[in-house]
Design an enzyme around this catalytic site. Structure first.
Site, PDB file in Angstrom:
ATOM      1  N   HIS A  18       7.698  -1.718  -4.650  1.00 23.50           N
ATOM      2  CA  HIS A  18       8.139  -2.424  -3.262  1.00 23.50           C
ATOM      3  C   HIS A  18       9.659  -3.073  -3.454  1.00 23.50           C
ATOM      4  O   HIS A  18       9.818  -4.304  -4.108  1.00 23.50           O
ATOM      5  CB  HIS A  18       7.293  -3.703  -3.012  1.00 23.50           C
ATOM      6  CG  HIS A  18       7.462  -4.242  -1.714  1.00 23.50           C
ATOM      7  ND1 HIS A  18       6.692  -4.521  -0.913  1.00 23.50           N
ATOM      8  CD2 HIS A  18       8.413  -5.119  -1.418  1.00 23.50           C
ATOM      9  CE1 HIS A  18       7.356  -5.296   0.208  1.00 23.50           C
ATOM     10  NE2 HIS A  18       8.130  -5.856  -0.191  1.00 23.50           N
ATOM     11  N   HIS A  20      13.358  -3.128  -1.517  1.00 24.77           N
ATOM     12  CA  HIS A  20      14.394  -2.865  -0.795  1.00 24.77           C
ATOM     13  C   HIS A  20      15.625  -2.370  -1.039  1.00 24.77           C
ATOM     14  O   HIS A  20      16.248  -3.124  -1.873  1.00 24.77           O
ATOM     15  CB  HIS A  20      14.381  -4.017   0.354  1.00 24.77           C
ATOM     16  CG  HIS A  20      13.332  -4.521   1.103  1.00 24.77           C
ATOM     17  ND1 HIS A  20      13.018  -4.060   2.331  1.00 24.77           N
ATOM     18  CD2 HIS A  20      12.504  -5.246   0.589  1.00 24.77           C
ATOM     19  CE1 HIS A  20      11.767  -4.610   2.534  1.00 24.77           C
ATOM     20  NE2 HIS A  20      11.403  -5.556   1.465  1.00 24.77           N
ATOM     21  N   HIS A 198       4.229  -4.514   5.671  1.00 23.27           N
ATOM     22  CA  HIS A 198       4.418  -5.880   5.323  1.00 23.27           C
ATOM     23  C   HIS A 198       3.569  -6.767   6.098  1.00 23.27           C
ATOM     24  O   HIS A 198       3.447  -6.576   7.321  1.00 23.27           O
ATOM     25  CB  HIS A 198       5.834  -6.533   5.716  1.00 23.27           C
ATOM     26  CG  HIS A 198       7.011  -5.974   4.481  1.00 23.27           C
ATOM     27  ND1 HIS A 198       7.164  -4.862   4.373  1.00 23.27           N
ATOM     28  CD2 HIS A 198       7.664  -6.785   3.679  1.00 23.27           C
ATOM     29  CE1 HIS A 198       8.070  -4.612   3.362  1.00 23.27           C
ATOM     30  NE2 HIS A 198       8.542  -5.974   2.977  1.00 23.27           N
ATOM     31  N   GLU A 201       2.567 -11.890   4.392  1.00 22.76           N
ATOM     32  CA  GLU A 201       3.399 -12.715   3.346  1.00 22.76           C
ATOM     33  C   GLU A 201       3.611 -14.182   4.241  1.00 22.76           C
ATOM     34  O   GLU A 201       3.562 -15.267   3.592  1.00 22.76           O
ATOM     35  CB  GLU A 201       4.750 -12.020   3.386  1.00 22.76           C
ATOM     36  CG  GLU A 201       5.932 -12.707   2.709  1.00 22.76           C
ATOM     37  CD  GLU A 201       7.301 -11.899   3.008  1.00 22.76           C
ATOM     38  OE1 GLU A 201       7.392 -11.175   3.782  1.00 22.76           O
ATOM     39  OE2 GLU A 201       8.239 -12.207   2.148  1.00 22.76           O
ATOM     40  N   ASP A 279      11.075  -7.000  -4.575  1.00 20.09           N
ATOM     41  CA  ASP A 279      11.273  -7.028  -3.403  1.00 20.09           C
ATOM     42  C   ASP A 279      13.071  -7.114  -3.181  1.00 20.09           C
ATOM     43  O   ASP A 279      13.347  -5.860  -2.770  1.00 20.09           O
ATOM     44  CB  ASP A 279      10.886  -8.350  -3.009  1.00 20.09           C
ATOM     45  CG  ASP A 279      10.503  -8.635  -1.438  1.00 20.09           C
ATOM     46  OD1 ASP A 279      10.751  -7.562  -0.714  1.00 20.09           O
ATOM     47  OD2 ASP A 279      10.260  -9.558  -1.101  1.00 20.09           O
ATOM     48  N   ASP A 280      13.647  -8.084  -3.532  1.00 21.64           N
ATOM     49  CA  ASP A 280      15.088  -8.054  -3.207  1.00 21.64           C
ATOM     50  C   ASP A 280      15.787  -8.829  -4.606  1.00 21.64           C
ATOM     51  O   ASP A 280      16.021 -10.085  -4.171  1.00 21.64           O
ATOM     52  CB  ASP A 280      15.427  -8.803  -2.204  1.00 21.64           C
ATOM     53  CG  ASP A 280      14.689  -8.179  -0.659  1.00 21.64           C
ATOM     54  OD1 ASP A 280      15.061  -7.074  -0.340  1.00 21.64           O
ATOM     55  OD2 ASP A 280      13.706  -8.841  -0.274  1.00 21.64           O
TER      56      ASP A 280
HETATM   57  O1  LIG Z   1      10.794  -9.813   1.521  1.00 17.20           O
HETATM   58  C1  LIG Z   1      10.801  -9.533   2.738  1.00 17.20           C
HETATM   59  N1  LIG Z   1       9.995  -9.750   3.844  1.00 17.20           N
HETATM   60  C2  LIG Z   1      10.142  -9.097   4.995  1.00 17.20           C
HETATM   61  N2  LIG Z   1      11.087  -8.274   5.204  1.00 17.20           N
HETATM   62  C3  LIG Z   1      12.145  -8.024   4.300  1.00 17.20           C
HETATM   63  C4  LIG Z   1      12.101  -8.658   2.813  1.00 17.20           C
HETATM   64  N3  LIG Z   1      13.284  -8.342   2.318  1.00 17.20           N
HETATM   65  C5  LIG Z   1      13.760  -7.313   3.054  1.00 17.20           C
HETATM   66  N4  LIG Z   1      13.022  -7.304   4.248  1.00 17.20           N
HETATM   67  C6  LIG Z   1      13.540  -6.369   5.425  1.00 17.20           C
HETATM   68  O2  LIG Z   1      13.452  -5.201   5.039  1.00 17.20           O
HETATM   69  C7  LIG Z   1      14.722  -4.710   5.805  1.00 17.20           C
HETATM   70  C8  LIG Z   1      15.087  -3.203   5.099  1.00 17.20           C
HETATM   71  O3  LIG Z   1      14.099  -2.800   4.257  1.00 17.20           O
HETATM   72  C9  LIG Z   1      15.762  -5.640   6.165  1.00 17.20           C
HETATM   73  O4  LIG Z   1      15.922  -5.374   7.517  1.00 17.20           O
HETATM   74  C10 LIG Z   1      15.026  -6.988   5.816  1.00 17.20           C
HETATM   75  O5  LIG Z   1      15.042  -7.414   6.977  1.00 17.20           O
END
Ligand SMILES: O=c1[nH]cnc2c1ncn2[C@@H]1O[C@H](CO)[C@@H](O)[C@H]1O
Length: 336
Positions: A18, A20, A198, A201, A279-280
């Site tokens: 997971h 992004h 998703h 969360e 995640d990020d």
């Molecule tokens: O932690 C998260 N929860 C929900 N959405 C997310 C999270 N991190 C990023 N994005 C979303 O993923 C999209 C791209 O893959 C982005 O548009 C962002 O809104």
């Protein structure tokens, strides 16, 4: 747990499901690209150079502002290489990253093909030079709505293959409902893509149920709030649904106040298949090494637990069986 044991755990080979892609962009990568394009996006950075945001909705805005400087296939290829280096530095040997046709060509299939081709080439280099195997999962963005999601699904369906293996949904869980995206998920499923969404969360267990019932996914992004509903937990166990758990993200965004209060330990004890991801990572000041370190220190997980975790993650990966077997060997220390 003594620090030597923690250091050994940190260095174990890892599987991440997971991530992004834009969310993994190091801030200095984004600010350099902005400088090359003579754009001023200094408002999204703190003085120390990290991303600046307060809370989830603002995070999504800053994410989109950072993503705004990535405008050509070559920018995304550079990003994929930069992220590959971070993964290699964290001993991640297999990773699934989320890609969004919304950002890569605005949902147009021909434009998307160019972006994907550039990222596939970068992924091949990352695999050859750094030993990190990348697979792609196209995600639609929930708050952009079902129409845009259809376009993303069509892009994904047209380009499904060895590297592009899945389809999913990210974005603001408070916008629309899971069922509004059933067409997109059906389209992706028919193209042979594996599915994740998703859910759970921000909103509660009912979101996870909706993703299972309406989108028929086999993995859930986050899904941590499932723990509040014992019947749902039973269902996750019975159906072998894997949760893509991102503990550091949940703590950074305030879903849980601290790691010790995170339900990952309870979910594992109950027999749910869990994986661990970042995640990020630069947004949340984390990395796969930091996640492993935190879990070892907080819950006392020994190396056997992390070994099982990596194996369970690989079992839930969307790659083909030949790739799974190759990665499984590397997890146990065999060279390919
Ligand atoms: O932690 C998260 N929860 C929900 N959405 C997310 C999270 N991190 C990023 N994005 C979303 O993923 C999209 C791209 O893959 C982005 O548009 C962002 O809104």
């Amino acid at each position: 747990m003594d620090e030597d044991a923690v250091r050994q755990i940190e260095a174990m080979p890892k599987v991440e499901l997971h991530l992004h892609l834009e969310g993994a962009a190091p801030p200095d990568f984004i600010s350099r690209l902005a400088a090359e394009k003579r754009e001023d996006i200094s408002r999204i950075f703190r003085r120390d150079g990290s991303y600046a945001f307060e809370g989830f909705v603002h995070f999504l805005k800053v994410y989109e502002a950072a993503t705004g400087v990535l405008r050509r296939p070559e920018d995304y290829a550079r990003l994929a290489r930069a992220v590959g280096e971070e993964l290699a530095a964290n001993d991640v040997i297999y990773c699934e990253t989320f890609l969004s046709p919304d950002f890569c060509g605005g949902g147009d299939v021909d434009a998307w093909r160019d972006y994907l081709a550039a990222m596939e080439e970068a992924a091949a280099e990352v695999e050859r030079d750094l030993g990190v195997t990348l697979r792609f999962v196209v995600t639609c963005v929930r708050h952009l709505g079902p129409e845009r999601a259809r376009k993303s699904a069509l892009c994904a369906a047209e380009t499904a293959g060895r590297r592009l293996v899945g389809f999913g949904m990210a974005g603001d869980e408070n916008a629309f409902e899971q069922k509004d995206f059933a067409w997109a998920f059906d389209c992706a499923r028919e193209a042979g893509l594996r599915l994740t969404s998703h859910a759970g969360e921000w909103r509660g267990p009912e979101e996870v149920r909706a993703a299972l019932d309406h989108l028929r996914v086999e993995r859930i992004g986050h899904g941590v709030r499932s723990v509040e509903d014992p019947a749902l937990v039973d269902r996750l166990v019975e159906n072998g649904i894997c949760l893509e758990v991102c503990p550091g993200s949940n703590v950074a965004l305030g879903v849980y106040p601290r790691l010790a209060a995170h339900p990952i330990e309870t979910l594992r004890d109950r027999g749910v298949r869990v994986s661990v991801s970042t995640d990020d990572p630069p947004f949340f000041h984390t990395s796969m090494r930091a996640e492993y370190r935190g879990l070892a220190r907080t819950f006392g997980w020994e190396s056997e637990v992390f070994g099982e975790l990596a194996r369970a993650s690989l079992d839930a990966a969307f790659c083909d069986e030949e790739t799974r077997a190759r990665i499984a060997k590397r997890l146990t220390g065999e060279r390919p």
